[in-house]
Write a protein that holds these residues in place. Structure first.
Motif, PDB file in Angstrom:
ATOM      1  N   SER A 122       0.807  -1.229   0.000  1.00  0.00           N
ATOM      2  CA  SER A 122       0.000   0.000   0.000  1.00  0.00           C
ATOM      3  C   SER A 122       0.834   1.271   0.000  1.00  0.00           C
ATOM      4  CB  SER A 122      -0.930   0.006   1.217  1.00  0.00           C
ATOM      5  OG  SER A 122      -0.196  -0.115   2.419  1.00  0.00           O
ATOM      6  N   THR A 123       2.117   1.192   0.398  1.00  0.00           N
ATOM      7  CA  THR A 123       2.957   2.390   0.423  1.00  0.00           C
ATOM      8  C   THR A 123       3.604   2.674  -0.925  1.00  0.00           C
ATOM      9  OG1 THR A 123       4.836   1.064   1.189  1.00  0.00           O
ATOM     10  CG2 THR A 123       3.453   2.091   2.877  1.00  0.00           C
ATOM     11  N   LEU A 124       3.356   1.818  -1.923  1.00  0.00           N
ATOM     12  CA  LEU A 124       3.956   1.982  -3.238  1.00  0.00           C
ATOM     13  C   LEU A 124       2.881   2.265  -4.275  1.00  0.00           C
ATOM     14  CD1 LEU A 124       6.421  -1.062  -3.184  1.00  0.00           C
ATOM     15  CD2 LEU A 124       6.918   1.305  -2.557  1.00  0.00           C
ATOM     16  N   SER A 125       3.276   2.868  -5.377  1.00  0.00           N
ATOM     17  CA  SER A 125       2.341   3.110  -6.473  1.00  0.00           C
ATOM     18  C   SER A 125       2.129   1.828  -7.269  1.00  0.00           C
ATOM     19  CB  SER A 125       2.885   4.203  -7.388  1.00  0.00           C
ATOM     20  OG  SER A 125       4.019   3.718  -8.107  1.00  0.00           O
ATOM     21  N   GLY A 126       1.116   1.848  -8.147  1.00  0.00           N
ATOM     22  CA  GLY A 126       0.853   0.670  -8.969  1.00  0.00           C
ATOM     23  C   GLY A 126       2.031   0.324  -9.861  1.00  0.00           C
ATOM     24  N   GLY A 127       2.698   1.342 -10.440  1.00  0.00           N
ATOM     25  CA  GLY A 127       3.850   1.091 -11.298  1.00  0.00           C
ATOM     26  C   GLY A 127       5.022   0.524 -10.533  1.00  0.00           C
ATOM     27  N   GLU A 128       5.239   1.012  -9.303  1.00  0.00           N
ATOM     28  CA  GLU A 128       6.343   0.501  -8.477  1.00  0.00           C
ATOM     29  C   GLU A 128       6.099  -0.946  -8.081  1.00  0.00           C
ATOM     30  OE1 GLU A 128       7.178   4.971  -6.686  1.00  0.00           O
ATOM     31  OE2 GLU A 128       6.036   3.489  -5.539  1.00  0.00           O
ATOM     32  N   ARG A 129       4.852  -1.273  -7.732  1.00  0.00           N
ATOM     33  CA  ARG A 129       4.537  -2.673  -7.395  1.00  0.00           C
ATOM     34  C   ARG A 129       4.747  -3.570  -8.605  1.00  0.00           C
ATOM     35  NH1 ARG A 129       0.141  -0.168  -4.681  1.00  0.00           N
ATOM     36  NH2 ARG A 129      -1.302  -0.749  -6.344  1.00  0.00           N
ATOM     37  N   GLN A 130       4.351  -3.059  -9.780  1.00  0.00           N
ATOM     38  CA  GLN A 130       4.468  -3.875 -10.977  1.00  0.00           C
ATOM     39  C   GLN A 130       5.941  -4.127 -11.321  1.00  0.00           C
ATOM     40  OE1 GLN A 130       2.513  -2.270 -14.538  1.00  0.00           O
ATOM     41  NE2 GLN A 130       1.461  -4.217 -14.698  1.00  0.00           N
ATOM     42  N   ARG A 131       6.777  -3.131 -11.144  1.00  0.00           N
ATOM     43  CA  ARG A 131       8.203  -3.321 -11.433  1.00  0.00           C
ATOM     44  C   ARG A 131       8.847  -4.272 -10.425  1.00  0.00           C
ATOM     45  NH1 ARG A 131      10.318   2.706 -12.108  1.00  0.00           N
ATOM     46  NH2 ARG A 131       8.364   3.175 -11.027  1.00  0.00           N
ATOM     47  N   LEU A 132       8.394  -4.248  -9.170  1.00  0.00           N
ATOM     48  CA  LEU A 132       8.903  -5.237  -8.205  1.00  0.00           C
ATOM     49  C   LEU A 132       8.478  -6.643  -8.610  1.00  0.00           C
ATOM     50  CD1 LEU A 132       8.416  -3.455  -4.754  1.00  0.00           C
ATOM     51  CD2 LEU A 132      10.569  -4.028  -5.885  1.00  0.00           C
ATOM     52  N   GLY A 133       7.266  -6.776  -9.159  1.00  0.00           N
ATOM     53  CA  GLY A 133       6.826  -8.073  -9.662  1.00  0.00           C
ATOM     54  C   GLY A 133       7.700  -8.559 -10.800  1.00  0.00           C
ATOM     55  N   LEU A 134       8.091  -7.642 -11.685  1.00  0.00           N
ATOM     56  CA  LEU A 134       8.993  -8.002 -12.777  1.00  0.00           C
ATOM     57  C   LEU A 134      10.373  -8.382 -12.244  1.00  0.00           C
ATOM     58  CD1 LEU A 134       7.953  -5.228 -15.292  1.00  0.00           C
ATOM     59  CD2 LEU A 134       7.845  -7.680 -15.748  1.00  0.00           C
ATOM     60  N   ALA A 135      10.846  -7.655 -11.213  1.00  0.00           N
ATOM     61  CA  ALA A 135      12.138  -7.997 -10.614  1.00  0.00           C
ATOM     62  C   ALA A 135      12.108  -9.409 -10.030  1.00  0.00           C
ATOM     63  CB  ALA A 135      12.494  -6.975  -9.537  1.00  0.00           C
ATOM     64  N   ARG A 136      11.006  -9.769  -9.404  1.00  0.00           N
ATOM     65  CA  ARG A 136      10.854 -11.143  -8.905  1.00  0.00           C
ATOM     66  C   ARG A 136      11.028 -12.152 -10.039  1.00  0.00           C
ATOM     67  NH1 ARG A 136       5.208 -10.973  -5.603  1.00  0.00           N
ATOM     68  NH2 ARG A 136       5.958 -10.317  -3.546  1.00  0.00           N
ATOM     69  N   ALA A 137      10.356 -11.858 -11.175  1.00  0.00           N
ATOM     70  CA  ALA A 137      10.403 -12.790 -12.302  1.00  0.00           C
ATOM     71  C   ALA A 137      11.824 -12.912 -12.856  1.00  0.00           C
ATOM     72  CB  ALA A 137       9.437 -12.329 -13.385  1.00  0.00           C
ATOM     73  N   PHE A 138      12.530 -11.768 -12.946  1.00  0.00           N
ATOM     74  CA  PHE A 138      13.917 -11.819 -13.426  1.00  0.00           C
ATOM     75  C   PHE A 138      14.789 -12.627 -12.469  1.00  0.00           C
ATOM     76  CE2 PHE A 138      13.051  -7.552 -15.617  1.00  0.00           C
ATOM     77  CZ  PHE A 138      12.738  -8.181 -16.814  1.00  0.00           C
ATOM     78  N   LEU A 139      14.507 -12.498 -11.175  1.00  0.00           N
ATOM     79  CA  LEU A 139      15.286 -13.216 -10.164  1.00  0.00           C
ATOM     80  C   LEU A 139      15.076 -14.724 -10.280  1.00  0.00           C
ATOM     81  CD1 LEU A 139      17.169 -12.441  -7.775  1.00  0.00           C
ATOM     82  CD2 LEU A 139      15.155 -12.552  -6.300  1.00  0.00           C
ATOM     83  N   ARG A 140      13.905 -15.122 -10.747  1.00  0.00           N
ATOM     84  CA  ARG A 140      13.565 -16.546 -10.837  1.00  0.00           C
ATOM     85  C   ARG A 140      14.424 -17.269 -11.863  1.00  0.00           C
ATOM     86  NH1 ARG A 140      11.069 -19.987  -7.423  1.00  0.00           N
ATOM     87  NH2 ARG A 140       9.937 -21.620  -8.499  1.00  0.00           N
ATOM     88  N   GLU A 141      14.675 -16.608 -13.013  1.00  0.00           N
ATOM     89  CA  GLU A 141      15.521 -17.175 -14.069  1.00  0.00           C
ATOM     90  C   GLU A 141      14.992 -18.503 -14.593  1.00  0.00           C
ATOM     91  OE1 GLU A 141      19.405 -17.318 -12.354  1.00  0.00           O
ATOM     92  OE2 GLU A 141      19.828 -15.227 -12.823  1.00  0.00           O
ATOM     93  N   GLY A 142      13.675 -18.610 -14.749  1.00  0.00           N
ATOM     94  CA  GLY A 142      13.091 -19.822 -15.312  1.00  0.00           C
ATOM     95  C   GLY A 142      13.145 -19.818 -16.822  1.00  0.00           C
ATOM     96  N   GLN A 143      12.793 -20.955 -17.408  1.00  0.00           N
ATOM     97  CA  GLN A 143      12.792 -21.074 -18.869  1.00  0.00           C
ATOM     98  C   GLN A 143      11.612 -20.320 -19.487  1.00  0.00           C
ATOM     99  OE1 GLN A 143      14.891 -22.284 -21.076  1.00  0.00           O
ATOM    100  NE2 GLN A 143      13.514 -21.888 -22.807  1.00  0.00           N
ATOM    101  N   PHE A 144      10.501 -20.216 -18.745  1.00  0.00           N
ATOM    102  CA  PHE A 144       9.292 -19.581 -19.281  1.00  0.00           C
ATOM    103  C   PHE A 144       8.920 -18.386 -18.425  1.00  0.00           C
ATOM    104  CE2 PHE A 144       9.165 -23.988 -20.577  1.00  0.00           C
ATOM    105  CZ  PHE A 144       8.765 -23.928 -21.909  1.00  0.00           C
ATOM    106  N   LEU A 145       8.661 -17.268 -19.088  1.00  0.00           N
ATOM    107  CA  LEU A 145       8.201 -16.062 -18.400  1.00  0.00           C
ATOM    108  C   LEU A 145       6.850 -15.669 -18.992  1.00  0.00           C
ATOM    109  CD1 LEU A 145       8.578 -13.661 -16.498  1.00  0.00           C
ATOM    110  CD2 LEU A 145       9.876 -12.509 -18.317  1.00  0.00           C
ATOM    111  N   PHE A 146       5.809 -15.673 -18.161  1.00  0.00           N
ATOM    112  CA  PHE A 146       4.460 -15.313 -18.585  1.00  0.00           C
ATOM    113  C   PHE A 146       4.135 -13.927 -18.038  1.00  0.00           C
ATOM    114  CE2 PHE A 146       4.017 -20.092 -18.077  1.00  0.00           C
ATOM    115  CZ  PHE A 146       4.277 -20.343 -19.414  1.00  0.00           C
TER     116      PHE A 146
END
Length: 568
Positions: free
Chosen positions: A464-488
């Protein structure tokens, strides 16, 4: 679910703590015997005298306190251990049911179930099981005592205990059981409405709907209070009825004893002892008489919990070691949600590219998000199959899918924890350098460094302390950190401006070299980064190919001038 079935299943949880339960019962029986002996010894002192009986009475008084404490300590130890186990079972079931079986269920109702409903079981485990056993044992002891004085007294005592401790609770529970379940359901719905009201304050203020919403909450509260009032009246009536029944039973046994005394079948001493025993020994069965209505809410809570535990997950986990994946496909897949039987996908076949970006576009409701959820095996298709390496996902170890895939939605869920802790959900053993690298790719590292505690900054509930864009970029950072074969990615840049969108899409392009990206978007600028495009259409549209058997459209990258413009 029948009350006896609920009770049987709840009692089944006690098997592992049988020793503690036996100890609680023995302490309870000894405690009641000590309490009952105090007036009985006083009556005997009228006829026999002597200081010894007075000393024994004092010892019984002390023992009563010690034994009662020991009984309650054992019961509550059992209760709290079992509540912890039941919470673990409930949370485990919620994990197994998510997301398919939890879709559409109100969060407030689930919160009520895993908090107050589970807490109500404490009444059953701490104040029901051992009291029932204690009442039975104590009653049998004093029926035998009364029988030793005169068989007719034994029969009368047995009838009195049965009436107060069994018949009355059974009659009262018939009207209270349904009401208790109704109360728990209404309480869960009210919790859901209150939670939604708190979260929706901005919209309520904007549209001037606060007063209407308040009236709805007040109406639901009044209805819940009315149900609770009916329960309290039933409980009060039950307690009053039990009290009257005890007096009448004791009076009846006194009359019977007087009749036997007049006939020379019972001495005056035995008459007094018989009456004192009977009037003093109703304590355990009175506790039972209150269970008829007192357990109504507990049974309602137990039914809600057991119903959840009985629910089967839509996509059961498949055990097995994690393995690598490089190939996924849909083969004649049809799918419809349970809440709406209209098909979302019908006879759809699709081979994901071995590497590169597949852009997916189409109008709302055509099944774009459903496509990804089937690839993640959040749901299983009604017909056809989703495969990986030629194997149906229903036969593939769940760990394999979770290791190979990362999913970013429009709304990123963050926990009330630090930024670093939220990122480490994707990779628990990630180093600070890995976190920073992932955040740079998601164009969020510079922002994090401006915060007072940097990566150790708390983000608040649901971010709640972050904007929608900031939350979305943190979600993308999570995905990059995962380093899986498939990114949806489901609208991964919907909350971002064009500059940040371009930076992130280029990072995706670089990060996912040799890997597969499925990019759902409505933006043409975003589709410009795709190697192939899948145009989807609703099943019941007039489009000739709908979403069945679609062929991806090959395309070139954006022209070099546009690429340079974005880089600039």
């Amino acid at each position: 679910m029948k009350p006896l079935t609920i009770l049987r299943r709840l009692i089944g949880q006690v098997r592992s703590m049988t020793g503690w339960m036996v100890l609680a019962i023995l302490l309870g029986v000894a405690g009641f015997l000590a309490a009952i002996l105090i007036p009985v010894l006083a009556g005997m002192a009228l006829f026999e005298g002597g200081p010894v009986l007075l000393w024994i009475m004092g010892l019984c008084a002390v023992l009563r306190g010690v034994l009662r404490y020991g009984e309650q300590a054992c019961n509550h130890y059992i209760a709290f251990r079992l509540l912890a186990r039941i919470r673990d079972l409930v949370f485990g079931k919620l994990r197994a049911l998510a997301p398919a079986k939890l879709e559409g269920r109100r969060k407030g109702d689930l919160i009520s179930l895993i908090t107050s409903d589970v807490e109500l079981l404490e009444v059953f485990y701490a104040h029901t099981i051992s009291p029932v056993a204690i009442a039975l044992i104590v009653s049998l002891i004093f029926v035998a005592w009364q029988t030793s004085l005169n068989p007719w007294l034994g029969v009368a005592a047995a009838g009195s205990y049965a009436f107060v401790g069994v018949i009355l609770p059974w009659m009262q529970s018939r009207s209270a059981a349904a009401l208790g379940k109704t109360y728990r359901e209404e309480s869960g719905r009210l919790t859901a409405v209150v939670l939604e009201t708190i979260r929706g304050q901005m919209e309520l203020r904007q549209y001037g709907a606060q007063e209407r919403r308040l009236q709805d909450v007040q109406a639901r509260t009044a209805k819940l209070a009315e149900t609770e009032d009916r329960l309290k009246k039933l409980q009060g009536n039950a307690q009053g009825t039990a009290g009257v029944a005890v007096i009448l039973c004791a009076a009846g046994l006194l009359l019977l004893g007087g009749w036997l005394h007049r006939g020379g079948l019972l001495s005056a001493r035995d008459l007094v002892i018989s009456f004192l025993v009977q009037i003093s020994s109703f304590g355990p069965v009175i506790a039972l008489s209150n269970l008829g209505t007192g357990l109504s809410q507990t049974l309602g809570a137990g039914e809600r919990i057991l119903s959840l535990l009985d629910e089967s997950p839509a996509t059961p986990d498949i055990a097995g070691p994690a393995d690598d994946l490089s190939d996924m496909a849909l083969e004649n897949v049809s799918f419809a949600y349970e809440s709406c039987q209209t098909p979302v996908l019908e006879n759809m076949s699709l081979q994901l590219p071995a590497s590169g970006i597949l852009g997916v576009c189409g109008p709302s409701g055509c099944g774009k998000s459903t496509l990804v959820r089937l690839l993640m095996r959040f749901w299983d298709p009604r017909s056809g199959q989703v495969t990986a390496e030629g194997r149906d996902l229903r036969n593939l170890p769940t760990a394999t899918l979770r290791q190979a895939q990362a999913f970013v939605t429009q709304d990123t869920d963050l926990f009330h924890a630090t930024i670093a802790e939220n990122l480490c959900i994707a990779k628990p053993d990630a180093t600070r350098e890995e976190l920073e690298a992932a955040c740079r790719k998601a164009a969020i590292d510079d922002f994090i460094r401006t915060l007072p505690q940097g990566y150790d900054t708390m983000v608040g509930e649901l971010g709640s302390t972050l904007s929608g864009g900031e939350r979305q970029r943190l979600g993308l950072a999570r995905a990059f950190l995962r380093e899986g074969q498939f990114l949806f990615l489901d609208e991964p840049t919907s909350n971002l401006d064009s500059l940040n969108e371009g930076i992130i899409l280029q990072a995706i392009d670089r990060q996912m070299q040799g890997k597969t990206v499925v990019l759902i978007t409505h933006r043409k600028s975003t589709l410009g980064f795709a190697d192939e495009i899948l145009q989807m259409h609703p099943v019941h549209s007039d489009h000739s190919d709908r979403n069945a058997g679609l062929v991806t459209e090959k395309k070139r990258r954006l022209n070099s001038a546009m690429q340079k413009g974005i880089r600039g």
